[in-house]
Design a protein around this motif. Sequence first.
Motif, PDB file in Angstrom:
ATOM      1  N   ALA A 170     -25.783  29.446  -7.591  1.00 22.66           N
ATOM      2  CA  ALA A 170     -27.203  29.642  -7.266  1.00 22.66           C
ATOM      3  C   ALA A 170     -28.060  28.527  -7.839  1.00 22.66           C
ATOM      4  CB  ALA A 170     -27.677  30.996  -7.784  1.00 22.66           C
ATOM      5  N   ALA A 216     -30.400  26.271  -5.454  1.00 24.10           N
ATOM      6  CA  ALA A 216     -31.836  26.219  -5.712  1.00 24.10           C
ATOM      7  C   ALA A 216     -32.276  24.803  -6.078  1.00 24.10           C
ATOM      8  CB  ALA A 216     -32.195  27.194  -6.826  1.00 24.10           C
ATOM      9  N   ALA A 246     -28.483  31.088  -2.465  1.00 23.73           N
ATOM     10  CA  ALA A 246     -29.664  30.561  -3.150  1.00 23.73           C
ATOM     11  C   ALA A 246     -30.348  29.480  -2.326  1.00 23.73           C
ATOM     12  CB  ALA A 246     -29.282  30.008  -4.519  1.00 23.73           C
ATOM     13  N   SER A 279     -34.136  30.057  -1.705  1.00 27.19           N
ATOM     14  CA  SER A 279     -35.032  29.110  -2.371  1.00 27.19           C
ATOM     15  C   SER A 279     -35.566  28.061  -1.404  1.00 27.19           C
ATOM     16  CB  SER A 279     -34.317  28.429  -3.534  1.00 27.19           C
ATOM     17  OG  SER A 279     -33.140  27.785  -3.098  1.00 27.19           O
ATOM     18  N   ALA A 306     -38.515  26.841  -6.076  1.00 29.99           N
ATOM     19  CA  ALA A 306     -37.057  26.695  -5.995  1.00 29.99           C
ATOM     20  C   ALA A 306     -36.469  26.413  -7.378  1.00 29.99           C
ATOM     21  CB  ALA A 306     -36.698  25.569  -5.031  1.00 29.99           C
ATOM     22  N   VAL A 315     -36.117  29.479  -9.356  1.00 27.95           N
ATOM     23  CA  VAL A 315     -34.907  30.249  -9.062  1.00 27.95           C
ATOM     24  C   VAL A 315     -33.734  29.713  -9.887  1.00 27.95           C
ATOM     25  CG1 VAL A 315     -33.225  30.831  -7.276  1.00 27.95           C
ATOM     26  CG2 VAL A 315     -35.668  30.895  -6.756  1.00 27.95           C
ATOM     27  N   GLY A 375     -34.161  30.805 -13.422  1.00 33.84           N
ATOM     28  CA  GLY A 375     -33.854  32.228 -13.543  1.00 33.84           C
ATOM     29  C   GLY A 375     -32.355  32.482 -13.553  1.00 33.84           C
TER      30      GLY A 375
END
Length: 404
Positions: free
Chosen positions: A229, A233, A354, A358, A370, A373, A376
């Motif tokens: 991910a 992203a 993702a 994103s 993006a 993300v 995160g």
Amino acid sequence: MYRDTLSLLGPVLPVVSFLGRLPTAMCQLGSLLLVAETSGSLTTAGLAGGALAAGQTLAGPVIGRLADRRGQRPVVLAAALANAVAVTALVLAALDRAGTGALVLLGVLAGATVPQIGPLARTRSVNLARAAGADDRAVGTVLSFEGTLDEISFVLGPALVGLAATLAHPAAALLTAAALLASCGTAFALHPTARAAAVSKATRTSAAERTRLPAAGYALRATMVLQGAMFGASQAGITELTERLGAPDQAGLVYAAMGVTSAAAGFATAAVPARIALTTRWRAATAALVVLAAPLVLVDTLGGLYAGVVVLGVAYAPHLITAFGLTERIVPPARLAESMAFLTSGIVGGQALALAVSGRLAETHGAPAAFGVAAGAAVACAVLSWTVRVRTREVRSAFAAPSA
């Protein structure tokens, strides 16, 4: 540092395994560019590329499990040849301007037949090292070497696709990938180490009775989805920001720069002292991901983008290599290929998901969304590494059961 690893693997295996895994890094971008050019529709291209990623994500662990149970030779040989045919069929269908449904179906087949040479090469190398009586540090060096090969392929594959698309046509890149699959995939399958590194029948039977993996095994799979991910992203954020800055041609170079530093960090991972436990390395790597990913949310210049992703790349490979290393130590030997394939498929699936999410966020709210993300996902990786307990007993039992 890597002299013993090269002596163990020989001169041929690393070459054919690298060239055999290179098509995986080429086909995702290559299919997107090819279908976009022949169909004139980015939506169709996205569907075909997404289908390829979905096929690989779902079928990768199945191929790994078959390799555990039947041996790598027949499984890789069949998958490599089938994948070469599927990729060639996708190219011909795209050039013939086939409908979206046909392209999606061929994309699924092209993804589902990926021979998983990366995770299987890693499994084979570890099995060879254990069979030769290598200690944990030597096995860690083997994993660092294999991780570096992966990182180089991730950088070189898309670069070759971009070069082929510029000088000739995206179809040339995919046909080259099909040729590599047929030739180097076959060579990898038929290499003598495929049989020498196989898990014994007795070990397979014993491990089959222990179908439940430790909780840490599932956590490591989750952390690789999150790592994927971060890749997806970051790619979306890099693409949006370079376009906004009027330098869209820089996107590939920025992403490649991140890959170069990641590969260098992976190469250097073997020098980490053996006294530093893998769980400690995992936590340090995820903490680095958080610290280095967060500043990207504030980047708004091309120079700042290059600096941000180059520094972030330093944390990627150590995290990946540590996750593979922990997996090797806690899963039953007869489920190692399956588990390695799960990790790799998790990266692919996480990246595709993702990128889709994103990418839309970047179009609406800009690159910071993006990159948010990505940050995160890094936080989630850190939470996993600090809350999941890898018990020492599990690690030692794996050390005591080398593959034969």
